[in-house]
Each structure stands twice: as C-alpha cells, then as structure tokens.
Design an enzyme around this catalytic site. Structure first.
Site, mmCIF file in Angstrom:
data_model
loop_
_atom_site.group_PDB
_atom_site.id
_atom_site.type_symbol
_atom_site.label_atom_id
_atom_site.label_comp_id
_atom_site.label_asym_id
_atom_site.label_seq_id
_atom_site.Cartn_x
_atom_site.Cartn_y
_atom_site.Cartn_z
ATOM 1 N N GLY A 10 8.021 7.293 -8.467
ATOM 2 C CA GLY A 10 7.822 6.673 -7.154
ATOM 3 C C GLY A 10 8.663 5.409 -7.063
ATOM 4 N N GLU A 103 5.464 5.265 -16.038
ATOM 5 C CA GLU A 103 4.889 6.021 -17.155
ATOM 6 C C GLU A 103 5.633 7.339 -17.421
ATOM 7 O OE1 GLU A 103 1.158 7.370 -15.779
ATOM 8 O OE2 GLU A 103 0.631 8.283 -17.699
ATOM 9 N N ASP A 127 1.939 0.030 -9.324
ATOM 10 C CA ASP A 127 0.578 0.157 -9.862
ATOM 11 C C ASP A 127 0.255 -0.885 -10.936
ATOM 12 O OD1 ASP A 127 0.574 2.395 -8.249
ATOM 13 O OD2 ASP A 127 0.908 3.802 -9.885
ATOM 14 N N ARG A 162 -17.380 -3.993 13.208
ATOM 15 C CA ARG A 162 -17.200 -2.752 12.449
ATOM 16 C C ARG A 162 -17.014 -3.063 10.981
ATOM 17 N NH1 ARG A 162 -12.356 -0.828 16.291
ATOM 18 N NH2 ARG A 162 -13.521 0.572 17.649
ATOM 19 N N MET A 169 -3.019 1.924 -2.818
ATOM 20 C CA MET A 169 -2.549 2.792 -3.906
ATOM 21 C C MET A 169 -2.915 2.195 -5.273
ATOM 22 S SD MET A 169 1.142 4.259 -2.807
ATOM 23 C CE MET A 169 1.282 5.743 -1.822
ATOM 24 N N GLY A 170 -2.345 2.772 -6.313
ATOM 25 C CA GLY A 170 -2.600 2.248 -7.660
ATOM 26 C C GLY A 170 -2.903 3.320 -8.678
ATOM 27 N N ARG A 265 -14.473 2.348 9.874
ATOM 28 C CA ARG A 265 -13.150 2.971 10.054
ATOM 29 C C ARG A 265 -12.266 2.678 8.851
ATOM 30 N NH1 ARG A 265 -11.369 3.430 15.401
ATOM 31 N NH2 ARG A 265 -13.128 3.822 16.765
ATOM 32 N N GLN A 273 3.114 0.249 1.278
ATOM 33 C CA GLN A 273 3.043 -0.677 0.126
ATOM 34 C C GLN A 273 4.277 -0.594 -0.770
ATOM 35 O OE1 GLN A 273 -1.361 -0.289 -1.482
ATOM 36 N NE2 GLN A 273 -0.701 1.491 -0.335
ATOM 37 N N ARG A 274 5.034 0.494 -0.648
ATOM 38 C CA ARG A 274 6.194 0.663 -1.529
ATOM 39 C C ARG A 274 7.521 0.383 -0.841
ATOM 40 N NH1 ARG A 274 4.966 6.201 -4.311
ATOM 41 N NH2 ARG A 274 7.012 6.747 -3.519
HETATM 42 O O1 F6P Z 1 2.886 5.321 -8.883
HETATM 43 C C1 F6P Z 1 3.172 4.772 -7.640
HETATM 44 C C2 F6P Z 1 2.408 5.486 -6.559
HETATM 45 O O2 F6P Z 1 2.716 4.871 -5.329
HETATM 46 C C3 F6P Z 1 0.900 5.548 -6.769
HETATM 47 O O3 F6P Z 1 0.253 4.353 -6.430
HETATM 48 C C4 F6P Z 1 0.537 6.724 -5.900
HETATM 49 O O4 F6P Z 1 -0.642 7.373 -6.333
HETATM 50 C C5 F6P Z 1 1.707 7.636 -6.060
HETATM 51 O O5 F6P Z 1 2.793 6.840 -6.486
HETATM 52 C C6 F6P Z 1 2.084 8.352 -4.793
HETATM 53 O O6 F6P Z 1 3.077 9.251 -5.086
HETATM 54 P P1 F6P Z 1 4.047 9.918 -4.007
HETATM 55 O O7 F6P Z 1 5.036 8.897 -3.592
HETATM 56 O O8 F6P Z 1 4.683 11.037 -4.741
HETATM 57 O O9 F6P Z 1 3.197 10.322 -2.866
#
Ligand code: F6P
Length: 341
Positions: A10, A103, A127, A162, A169-170, A265, A273-274
């Site tokens: 990722g 990893e 993560d 609400r 993520m993580g 909700r 986040q990425r």
């Molecule tokens: O390892 C980074 C990560 O963004 C995790 O937090 C998440 O579970 C996973 O990758 C999502 O993967 P993809 O981008 O393949 O949907």
C-alpha cells in the site's frame, strides 16, 4: 554501482521523498546509477523498468504516492518467481536493490537476501506496525488527516445530537486510531489489540449525551467486539493472505442505534488517509531513511533495514522489522482510556 529501487504494498506519503534522497545522494555523492522498477515486486519479476536519475526526482519531495508505482505482487507465490527476479536483475545490470515497503515487501526482501540478492530495506506504512523502528513515515500524515476529519465531525455531531463514528485504517494495529483519537479528543477509541465490550461503548455514548456533548467514536478497521457479542462479515484475502478489512464502523453504528435509541452515523476515511502530501515530520523521516539506505548500499551492508530508534537512523537486520507486528501496548491504551465517556 547500478542500483534498483522499488516501492511495494500500500502506498503512503513520503515514498517519493525516500526515492529522491536515495538518488540525490547516490548520484551526487557516490556517483552510482539508478534504475526504477515499476509497481513493487512486479517490476523486477517482469523486468519492467524506468529511468531514475536526478531529473526524474526533481520536485517530488512534497508529492504523495510513488513515482515508481506500487502493487501487492508476491513473487514468492509465483512459480519460479525468485529465479525470474535474479535473472532480470542480472540482465538489467543491477548490482543491488533498495526495497521500500511494509511487512510484505520487506518479508520478500528478506527471502531474496537469503537467496543471494543484495538488498537494503526501507520501512514504510501508515499503519506504523513494523517492528524495530519507532515510527514509519506515512503514519504521521495519516494521523493528521484523521485528526482534521475528527475535528470536523465534532461540530456537526453536536449540532445534530448524533453519535458519529470515524473508522480509520491500520490493519491489525491500532496506532492510527489511538493517536488520532487522542489528538482529536474522541470519547471512545476502539483498537484491534483490545476487543471491545459493546455494552461499555454504549454506556460511554449515553454518558456523553448526558453532558450535552455528542460522542465521537474512533474505531480502527481491525477492531472487533469480545467473542459472541456482534456478528461480523468476513473479507476477501490479498496475495499475501491478508484479509481486506473495513465495515466495523457501520456495524457499530447499527448496534449503537439499536441499543441506545440515538442516531449514529459512520464516516470511513479509507484511502484519504494515504493520499496527498506528506507532513514535515514524514518528509524528514523519509529523507533520512533514504540517505541511510544509500549509505548502507555504498558500504556493502546488505540484508538490513533502516530504522528510527529515538532520534537516530540505524541499520537493523531485515528480519527484525518483520518478525512480529508492533502493536499498541496495553499501557498506551490505558493512557487514552482516562478520557473515555
Ligand atoms: O497497510 C496499509 C493499509 O492502508 C491498511 O491500513 C489497510 O488495511 C490496507 O492497506 C488497505 O489496502 P488496499 O489499499 O489494498 O485497500
């Protein structure tokens, strides 16, 4: 030397900063040559390369993503994969590889090193779950994106009375949830390391409403209730056998509504986040990792991963980084619990 560079798994903000540092120091100080492999391990597996010189890395420091592309290709699972990689490295005249990944990517790098490939690893992941390094770049950016989102959720939650749930993520580590939840004043933070008790979560929600504030629940995508409390859906697996997570926020919202009668909700932050530009912290960490990685290659020290320990960038054996997941210790969660409810 001719050195190959790849980014696998990722993506995360800061990958380009590593590539830039590796190339700038490698060319400018050591007079090495570089070749970029496209899309993680797919590049060396299929011999798919791109030029990687000073010109190619100009202006990429603040850019999110990776100019090399990424994938979750697992060459170990492909028949003859390792041999194909070795042949392609020889054919492209590559003496050594710098593998930037988490990893899975570093797990492959470890196996390739054991089979004679000269490789240095650079740890990355939002993560923050890699062992032997205090932080990975990408994490700080992801946390800051989540904090900004949660700050915004607070005001709208209060206007409408609400319960708002923010799913972050993580994977199997609760670092993003813990840091974002603490920094943004969440009422409850749920992490994979500690199965949650839904009765307790609902009690926190109700007590928060009594104080005339609206509750914000930050839930890590890998969080789960104590055995038997709620039914969860199983996800698909990727090439490394990891389950695709996501959906706990929605399940939680339904359960909170059912049990408390209050509207709940969910906002799933997902890949937001990425994406985008890295924070200053991540740019500096990624740059320092890149500098240390090219130094390791230049020194002929292979089978190592660069790591942040305290404020120093050090080299550790590659397998140190991947031998176990770095999860949130109980004491860190207890610090956050003081503010629940
Ligand atoms: O390892 C980074 C990560 O963004 C995790 O937090 C998440 O579970 C996973 O990758 C999502 O993967 P993809 O981008 O393949 O949907």
């Amino acid at each position: 030397m001719r050195i190959g560079v790849l980014t696998g798994g990722g993506d995360c903000p800061g990958l380009n900063a590593v590539i830039r540092a590796v190339v700038r120091k490698g060319v400018g100080v050591y007079d090495h040559e570089f070749v970029g492999f496209r899309d993680g391990w797919r590049g060396p597996l299929e011999g798919d390369t791109m030029p990687l010189d000073i010109q190619a890395v100009r202006g990429i420091l603040p850019r999110g993503g990776t100019i090399l592309g990424s994938s979750r290709t697992n060459p170990i699972k492909i028949e003859g994969g390792v041999e194909k990689i070795k042949d392609n490295l020889a054919q492209t005249g590559v003496d050594a590889l710098i593998a930037i990944g988490g990893e899975d990517t570093l797990g492959v790098a470890t196996q390739l090193f054991e089979r004679g490939v000269k490789v240095v690893g650079v740890p990355k992941t939002i993560d923050n779950d890699l062992n032997a390094t205090d932080y990975t770049f990408g994490f700080d950016t992801a946390v800051n994106i989540a904090v900004e989102a949660i700050d915004r959720l607070h005001t709208t939650a209060e206007s409408h009375h609400r319960a708002l749930i923010c799913e972050v993520m993580g994977r199997h580590a609760g670092w993003i949830a813990l840091h974002a939840g603490m920094a943004a004043g969440a009422n409850v933070i749920l992490i994979p390391e500690k199965p949650f008790d839904i009765d307790r979560v609902c009690a926190y929600v109700e007590s928060r409403f009594k104080t005339r504030y609206a509750p914000i629940i930050v839930v890590a995508e890998g969080a789960h209730p104590v055995e038997g409390q709620m039914a969860l859906q199983a996800g698909e697996l990727d090439a490394f056998g990891h389950v695709r997570l996501g959906g706990i926020g929605e399940t939680l919202a339904k359960e909170i509504e059912k049990r408390t009668g209050k509207e709940a909700r969910t906002t799933v932050l997902g890949h937001i986040q990425r994406g985008g530009t890295p924070t200053a912290f991540d740019r500096v960490l990624a740059t320092r990792f890149g500098l240390q990685a090219i130094d390791a290659v230049h020194d002929g020290e292979f089978g190592v991963m660069v790591a942040l320990q305290g404020t120093d960038i050090v080299r550790v054996p590659l397998q140190e980084g991947t031998k176990e997941l770095k999860t949130v210790p109980p004491g860190r969660y207890e610090e956050a619990e003081v503010f629940f409810g």
